[in-house]
Design a protein around this motif. Structure first.
Motif, PDB file in Angstrom:
ATOM      1  N   THR A   1       1.298  -3.944   3.413  1.00  0.00           N
ATOM      2  CA  THR A   1       2.341  -3.144   4.060  1.00  0.00           C
ATOM      3  C   THR A   1       2.386  -1.787   3.383  1.00  0.00           C
ATOM      4  O   THR A   1       2.602  -1.707   2.172  1.00  0.00           O
ATOM      5  CB  THR A   1       3.713  -3.822   3.920  1.00  0.00           C
ATOM      6  OG1 THR A   1       3.672  -5.108   4.519  1.00  0.00           O
ATOM      7  CG2 THR A   1       4.795  -2.990   4.576  1.00  0.00           C
ATOM      8  N   ILE A   2       2.151  -0.728   4.149  1.00  0.00           N
ATOM      9  CA  ILE A   2       2.192   0.600   3.539  1.00  0.00           C
ATOM     10  C   ILE A   2       3.614   1.138   3.593  1.00  0.00           C
ATOM     11  O   ILE A   2       4.280   1.082   4.622  1.00  0.00           O
ATOM     12  CB  ILE A   2       1.208   1.575   4.214  1.00  0.00           C
ATOM     13  CG1 ILE A   2       1.417   1.647   5.731  1.00  0.00           C
ATOM     14  CG2 ILE A   2      -0.228   1.189   3.901  1.00  0.00           C
ATOM     15  CD1 ILE A   2       0.612   2.740   6.398  1.00  0.00           C
ATOM     16  N   VAL A   3       4.066   1.630   2.455  1.00  0.00           N
ATOM     17  CA  VAL A   3       5.399   2.214   2.341  1.00  0.00           C
ATOM     18  C   VAL A   3       5.229   3.598   1.738  1.00  0.00           C
ATOM     19  O   VAL A   3       4.552   3.762   0.723  1.00  0.00           O
ATOM     20  CB  VAL A   3       6.325   1.351   1.468  1.00  0.00           C
ATOM     21  CG1 VAL A   3       7.691   2.004   1.336  1.00  0.00           C
ATOM     22  CG2 VAL A   3       6.454  -0.049   2.053  1.00  0.00           C
ATOM     23  N   GLY A   4       5.838   4.587   2.354  1.00  0.00           N
ATOM     24  CA  GLY A   4       5.700   5.956   1.889  1.00  0.00           C
ATOM     25  C   GLY A   4       6.944   6.447   1.173  1.00  0.00           C
ATOM     26  O   GLY A   4       8.065   6.143   1.572  1.00  0.00           O
ATOM     27  N   THR A   5       6.741   7.203   0.124  1.00  0.00           N
ATOM     28  CA  THR A   5       7.837   7.842  -0.585  1.00  0.00           C
ATOM     29  C   THR A   5       7.281   8.976  -1.426  1.00  0.00           C
ATOM     30  O   THR A   5       6.124   8.935  -1.868  1.00  0.00           O
ATOM     31  CB  THR A   5       8.579   6.853  -1.491  1.00  0.00           C
ATOM     32  OG1 THR A   5       9.663   7.514  -2.144  1.00  0.00           O
ATOM     33  CG2 THR A   5       7.673   6.240  -2.550  1.00  0.00           C
ATOM     34  N   GLY A   6       8.092   9.983  -1.623  1.00  0.00           N
ATOM     35  CA  GLY A   6       7.756  11.040  -2.563  1.00  0.00           C
ATOM     36  C   GLY A   6       8.553  10.927  -3.846  1.00  0.00           C
ATOM     37  O   GLY A   6       8.478  11.792  -4.713  1.00  0.00           O
ATOM     38  N   ASN A   7       9.321   9.840  -3.969  1.00  0.00           N
ATOM     39  CA  ASN A   7      10.211   9.623  -5.099  1.00  0.00           C
ATOM     40  C   ASN A   7       9.621   8.543  -6.004  1.00  0.00           C
ATOM     41  O   ASN A   7       9.424   7.407  -5.574  1.00  0.00           O
ATOM     42  CB  ASN A   7      11.590   9.199  -4.568  1.00  0.00           C
ATOM     43  CG  ASN A   7      12.613   9.026  -5.661  1.00  0.00           C
ATOM     44  OD1 ASN A   7      12.447   8.200  -6.548  1.00  0.00           O
ATOM     45  ND2 ASN A   7      13.693   9.797  -5.587  1.00  0.00           N
ATOM     46  N   LEU A   8       9.372   8.891  -7.243  1.00  0.00           N
ATOM     47  CA  LEU A   8       8.715   7.966  -8.167  1.00  0.00           C
ATOM     48  C   LEU A   8       9.551   6.717  -8.422  1.00  0.00           C
ATOM     49  O   LEU A   8       9.020   5.605  -8.501  1.00  0.00           O
ATOM     50  CB  LEU A   8       8.408   8.685  -9.483  1.00  0.00           C
ATOM     51  CG  LEU A   8       7.518   7.948 -10.489  1.00  0.00           C
ATOM     52  CD1 LEU A   8       6.209   7.507  -9.861  1.00  0.00           C
ATOM     53  CD2 LEU A   8       7.259   8.850 -11.695  1.00  0.00           C
TER      54      LEU A   8
ATOM     55  N   ARG B   1       1.610  13.048 -10.475  1.00  0.00           N
ATOM     56  CA  ARG B   1       2.201  11.990 -11.287  1.00  0.00           C
ATOM     57  C   ARG B   1       2.422  10.730 -10.447  1.00  0.00           C
ATOM     58  O   ARG B   1       2.116   9.617 -10.877  1.00  0.00           O
ATOM     59  CB  ARG B   1       3.526  12.481 -11.875  1.00  0.00           C
ATOM     60  CG  ARG B   1       4.180  11.469 -12.837  1.00  0.00           C
ATOM     61  CD  ARG B   1       5.484  12.013 -13.407  1.00  0.00           C
ATOM     62  NE  ARG B   1       5.265  13.233 -14.173  1.00  0.00           N
ATOM     63  CZ  ARG B   1       5.674  14.444 -13.819  1.00  0.00           C
ATOM     64  NH1 ARG B   1       6.347  14.604 -12.680  1.00  0.00           N
ATOM     65  NH2 ARG B   1       5.433  15.490 -14.564  1.00  0.00           N
ATOM     66  N   LEU B   2       2.957  10.900  -9.228  1.00  0.00           N
ATOM     67  CA  LEU B   2       3.220   9.750  -8.359  1.00  0.00           C
ATOM     68  C   LEU B   2       1.923   9.047  -7.968  1.00  0.00           C
ATOM     69  O   LEU B   2       1.823   7.817  -8.033  1.00  0.00           O
ATOM     70  CB  LEU B   2       3.980  10.213  -7.116  1.00  0.00           C
ATOM     71  CG  LEU B   2       4.401   9.134  -6.117  1.00  0.00           C
ATOM     72  CD1 LEU B   2       5.761   9.465  -5.518  1.00  0.00           C
ATOM     73  CD2 LEU B   2       3.384   8.981  -4.994  1.00  0.00           C
ATOM     74  N   LEU B   3       0.912   9.801  -7.563  1.00  0.00           N
ATOM     75  CA  LEU B   3      -0.347   9.195  -7.118  1.00  0.00           C
ATOM     76  C   LEU B   3      -1.034   8.438  -8.241  1.00  0.00           C
ATOM     77  O   LEU B   3      -1.557   7.336  -8.035  1.00  0.00           O
ATOM     78  CB  LEU B   3      -1.269  10.277  -6.555  1.00  0.00           C
ATOM     79  CG  LEU B   3      -0.875  10.829  -5.182  1.00  0.00           C
ATOM     80  CD1 LEU B   3      -1.634  12.107  -4.877  1.00  0.00           C
ATOM     81  CD2 LEU B   3      -1.122   9.782  -4.094  1.00  0.00           C
TER      82      LEU B   3
ATOM     83  N   GLY C   1       0.829  -1.189   0.000  1.00  0.00           N
ATOM     84  CA  GLY C   1       0.000   0.000   0.000  1.00  0.00           C
ATOM     85  C   GLY C   1       0.868   1.244   0.000  1.00  0.00           C
ATOM     86  O   GLY C   1       2.092   1.182   0.167  1.00  0.00           O
ATOM     87  N   TYR C   2       0.224   2.384  -0.180  1.00  0.00           N
ATOM     88  CA  TYR C   2       0.965   3.645  -0.194  1.00  0.00           C
ATOM     89  C   TYR C   2       0.684   4.431   1.073  1.00  0.00           C
ATOM     90  O   TYR C   2      -0.467   4.759   1.386  1.00  0.00           O
ATOM     91  CB  TYR C   2       0.591   4.492  -1.410  1.00  0.00           C
ATOM     92  CG  TYR C   2       1.346   5.805  -1.447  1.00  0.00           C
ATOM     93  CD1 TYR C   2       2.730   5.808  -1.626  1.00  0.00           C
ATOM     94  CD2 TYR C   2       0.703   7.015  -1.264  1.00  0.00           C
ATOM     95  CE1 TYR C   2       3.451   7.000  -1.633  1.00  0.00           C
ATOM     96  CE2 TYR C   2       1.418   8.219  -1.279  1.00  0.00           C
ATOM     97  CZ  TYR C   2       2.795   8.195  -1.458  1.00  0.00           C
ATOM     98  OH  TYR C   2       3.506   9.369  -1.464  1.00  0.00           O
ATOM     99  N   GLY C   3       1.739   4.736   1.827  1.00  0.00           N
ATOM    100  CA  GLY C   3       1.641   5.572   3.005  1.00  0.00           C
ATOM    101  C   GLY C   3       1.881   7.017   2.618  1.00  0.00           C
ATOM    102  O   GLY C   3       3.005   7.395   2.261  1.00  0.00           O
ATOM    103  N   ALA C   4       0.835   7.831   2.708  1.00  0.00           N
ATOM    104  CA  ALA C   4       0.877   9.170   2.117  1.00  0.00           C
ATOM    105  C   ALA C   4       1.429  10.241   3.044  1.00  0.00           C
ATOM    106  O   ALA C   4       1.285  11.438   2.755  1.00  0.00           O
ATOM    107  CB  ALA C   4      -0.521   9.560   1.644  1.00  0.00           C
ATOM    108  N   MET C   5       2.091   9.851   4.120  1.00  0.00           N
ATOM    109  CA  MET C   5       2.714  10.846   4.989  1.00  0.00           C
ATOM    110  C   MET C   5       3.770  11.670   4.236  1.00  0.00           C
ATOM    111  O   MET C   5       4.009  12.837   4.555  1.00  0.00           O
ATOM    112  CB  MET C   5       3.353  10.162   6.194  1.00  0.00           C
ATOM    113  CG  MET C   5       3.971  11.106   7.204  1.00  0.00           C
ATOM    114  SD  MET C   5       4.634  10.202   8.624  1.00  0.00           S
ATOM    115  CE  MET C   5       5.322  11.547   9.591  1.00  0.00           C
ATOM    116  N   GLU C   6       4.397  11.059   3.221  1.00  0.00           N
ATOM    117  CA  GLU C   6       5.452  11.763   2.485  1.00  0.00           C
ATOM    118  C   GLU C   6       4.917  12.882   1.601  1.00  0.00           C
ATOM    119  O   GLU C   6       5.693  13.619   0.987  1.00  0.00           O
ATOM    120  CB  GLU C   6       6.258  10.774   1.645  1.00  0.00           C
ATOM    121  CG  GLU C   6       7.059   9.777   2.476  1.00  0.00           C
ATOM    122  CD  GLU C   6       8.012  10.467   3.435  1.00  0.00           C
ATOM    123  OE1 GLU C   6       9.037  10.991   2.976  1.00  0.00           O
ATOM    124  OE2 GLU C   6       7.717  10.516   4.645  1.00  0.00           O
ATOM    125  N   LEU C   7       3.598  13.046   1.553  1.00  0.00           N
ATOM    126  CA  LEU C   7       2.997  14.150   0.802  1.00  0.00           C
ATOM    127  C   LEU C   7       2.712  15.348   1.701  1.00  0.00           C
ATOM    128  O   LEU C   7       2.070  16.300   1.272  1.00  0.00           O
ATOM    129  CB  LEU C   7       1.680  13.682   0.148  1.00  0.00           C
ATOM    130  CG  LEU C   7       1.765  12.528  -0.842  1.00  0.00           C
ATOM    131  CD1 LEU C   7       0.367  12.199  -1.378  1.00  0.00           C
ATOM    132  CD2 LEU C   7       2.713  12.829  -1.987  1.00  0.00           C
TER     133      LEU C   7
END
Length: 310
Positions: free
Chosen positions: A271-278, A43-45, A19-25
């Motif tokens: 498992t949610i993993v957050g990133t702002g890097n595509l 673009r990432l979302l 999953g995507y953890g959106a804290m990095e936004l």
């Protein structure tokens, strides 16, 4: 490349194993978040949905996160399972950290928070609302937290009720039998909740993991960091070295080993993993698509951590 999915406990929802953890936004003014342009966030979302991620986890506490998700994914709402949190302050000044003393689990604040999230996320329902920061059963009873969430569910604004839980209160949360899901910190370097993951699953709740990659595992030169559960106990780096995990990599990066260890637990739905890097997002999806560790390797890793066989 196909991203596997699993059923999220009694919700019956099929969620991608990553999953995507959106804290990095959240933005740089909130807890020194990464600088990300609106265009890059969009673009990432959109790409994460295109690549098969269908679980997005956010929070009122995460700065601009909810607004960006609503702006860029509002038109694709039926394509993903949307989770947020409650009990958070409706707004925090930039630089103020969301801590237990900034949270309010009262009926009025929980309801106002859900209504605000619906507006920011541009949706008429949240698939999952998780009580944030693991308050005690007594605190929630006094504040009528659960009754308020159940009312919001009856009104159709919330589909399922969850808990972002940790020790020491997680066992009593499971015993309450009111939560459809638990979000729990866990990895090979933070295995403290291992048995409780299984206990939650046996109670038919879904389990979503945060911290499943243990920040810092991407390269051998960096130290590991994980969400602290207490001031005592071994560090993540010490756990890695004591378990001699470098002997088990067999060509994998540390990052891949830790992420695949997490999704190897049979009672974990996602498992949610957050990133702002595509590029990091693409790498994480490629790793998750390889699936769990080989059975014998996973058993050996668990043994080295002193965990019970599964």
């Amino acid at each position: 490349m196909t991203l596997p999915s699993r059923v999220l406990g009694r919700t019956g929802a099929e969620v991608s194993i990553l999953g995507y953890g959106a804290m990095e936004l959240r933005g740089p003014e909130y807890m020194s978040g990464p600088t990300l342009s609106d265009e890059d966030a969009g673009r990432l979302l959109n790409e994460l949905l295109d690549l098969g991620v269908n679980l997005v986890d956010t929070s009122i506490d995460y700065g601009h996160s909810e607004e960006l998700i609503g702006r860029h994914l509002g038109s694709r709402r039926d394509e993903y399972f949307l989770a947020s949190k409650c009990g958070c302050a409706l707004s925090l000044p930039p630089g103020v950290l969301p801590m237990p003393d900034t949270h309010d689990f009262s009926a009025a604040n929980v309801r106002a928070g859900v209504e605000q999230s619906l507006t920011r996320l541009r949706t008429d329902r949240l698939d999952l609302v998780q009580v944030h920061l693991s308050p005690s059963r007594g605190e929630m009873a006094a504040a009528e937290t659960i009754e308020t969430l159940q009312s919001l569910r009856d009104e159709g604004k919330v589909r399922f009720i969850g808990m972002s839980g940790t020790l020491p209160h997680l066992p009593e949360h499971i015993e309450m039998d009111v939560f459809d899901e638990f979000q729990i910190p866990y990895s090979a370097l933070q295995p403290d909740h291992d048995a409780l993951i299984t206990r939650a699953a046996r109670a038919e709740a879904g389990v979503i993991i945060r911290g499943g990659t243990a920040r810092g595992t991407a390269s051998a030169e960096r130290n590991f960091t994980v969400e602290p559960l207490s001031s005592s106990g071994p560090s993540a780096q010490d756990r890695w070295e004591t378990a001699r995990f470098d002997e088990l990599l067999d060509g994998m990066s540390r990052h891949e080993f830790v992420l695949r260890f997490t999704i190897s637990h049979p009672d974990v739905a996602s498992t949610i993993v957050g990133t702002g890097n595509l590029e990091h997002l693409r790498d994480n999806i490629a790793i998750a698509a390889r699936g769990p560790l080989p059975t014998d390797l996973y058993a050996e890793a668990r043994s080295r951590l002193g965990l019970a066989p599964l």
